[in-house]
Design a protein around this motif. Structure first.
Motif, short mmCIF file in Angstrom:
data_model
loop_
_atom_site.label_atom_id
_atom_site.label_comp_id
_atom_site.label_asym_id
_atom_site.label_seq_id
_atom_site.Cartn_x
_atom_site.Cartn_y
_atom_site.Cartn_z
N SER A 108 43.93 40.15 55.57
CA SER A 108 43.73 40.57 56.99
C SER A 108 42.48 40.03 57.26
CB SER A 108 43.67 42.06 57.17
OG SER A 108 42.81 42.87 56.51
N PHE A 109 42.12 39.86 58.58
CA PHE A 109 41.01 39.31 59.00
C PHE A 109 40.41 40.15 60.49
CE2 PHE A 109 42.62 35.61 56.93
CZ PHE A 109 41.41 35.27 56.54
N ASP A 110 39.31 40.65 60.51
CA ASP A 110 38.66 41.18 61.70
C ASP A 110 38.42 40.11 62.58
OD1 ASP A 110 36.98 43.26 63.12
OD2 ASP A 110 35.51 41.97 62.39
N LEU A 111 38.49 40.55 64.00
CA LEU A 111 38.13 39.62 65.23
C LEU A 111 36.45 39.49 65.48
CD1 LEU A 111 41.20 40.26 67.49
CD2 LEU A 111 40.81 38.35 66.08
N ASP A 112 36.30 40.47 65.95
CA ASP A 112 34.87 40.38 66.63
C ASP A 112 33.60 40.09 65.46
OD1 ASP A 112 35.65 41.03 69.24
OD2 ASP A 112 36.05 42.97 68.75
N THR A 153 39.20 46.70 65.26
CA THR A 153 39.13 48.07 65.89
C THR A 153 39.11 47.76 67.17
OG1 THR A 153 36.91 47.91 65.46
CG2 THR A 153 38.07 48.95 63.80
N SER A 154 39.28 46.68 67.92
CA SER A 154 39.37 46.72 69.43
C SER A 154 40.82 46.97 69.92
CB SER A 154 39.37 45.05 69.82
OG SER A 154 40.52 44.48 69.82
N HIS A 155 40.85 47.52 71.26
CA HIS A 155 41.89 47.70 71.71
C HIS A 155 42.77 46.65 72.50
CE1 HIS A 155 41.13 52.15 71.50
NE2 HIS A 155 39.78 51.78 71.38
N ARG A 156 42.59 45.46 71.96
CA ARG A 156 43.39 44.36 72.66
C ARG A 156 44.79 44.71 72.14
NH1 ARG A 156 38.94 42.03 70.02
NH2 ARG A 156 37.69 40.51 71.22
N SER A 157 45.64 44.15 72.95
CA SER A 157 47.08 44.45 72.63
C SER A 157 47.55 43.48 71.56
CB SER A 157 48.00 44.24 74.04
OG SER A 157 47.94 42.86 74.29
#
Length: 143
Positions: free
Chosen positions: A4-8, A56-60
């Motif tokens: 898994s990869f984090d985004l921000d 942990t963002s709220h992006r859909s």
């Protein structure tokens, strides 16, 4: 293996060199990915790994999947803040990320805090710096 990869600040930021975008991506406001992401994900797929996005963002989920699809990358699963909270709701685990509950083998992130959580809760992490020019090789060597 499931990675898994984090985004921000891991795959998305203005702090490092970015992948080239096309006209449609710019018009649609697609977020720019860190340079090397496309080749890294293609290599990981070639090696038969599954790729999850754990943010942990709220992006859909659809927004995240579409962003990667616009770069020619298919991700296998997306975990956003809502899914994370729902999965951990009835546990005594207070962690910003908890890959184990999603059957993730290794989580890639930029946060030393996530690394500390990994040590505390027993999950594997690869922490990459925004200044690591060879970040893709760092990941490939560690997996």
């Amino acid at each position: 293996m499931i990675l898994s990869f984090d985004l921000d600040d891991t795959l998305i930021s203005n702090k490092f060199e970015l992948e080239k975008t096309n006209f449609l991506q710019r018009i649609l406001g697609i977020e720019c990915l860190r340079k090397g992401t496309i080749d890294l994900f293609k290599e990981l797929k070639k090696q038969k790994h599954q790729i999850y996005i754990y943010t942990t963002s709220h992006r859909s989920e659809s927004r995240i999947k579409w962003m990667f699809y616009s770069y020619g990358i298919a991700v296998d699963y997306v975990i956003n803040q809502q899914k994370h909270q729902q999965k951990l709701r009835n546990t005594n685990i207070y962690s910003s990320k908890f890959p184990t509950v999603f059957n993730i083998d290794i989580h890639v992130d930029d946060s030393m805090g996530v690394e500390a959580e990994g040590k505390k809760y027993g999950f594997k992490t690869i922490i990459i710096s925004e200044t690591d020019k060879n970040w893709t090789q760092t990941i490939l060597k560690k997996i």
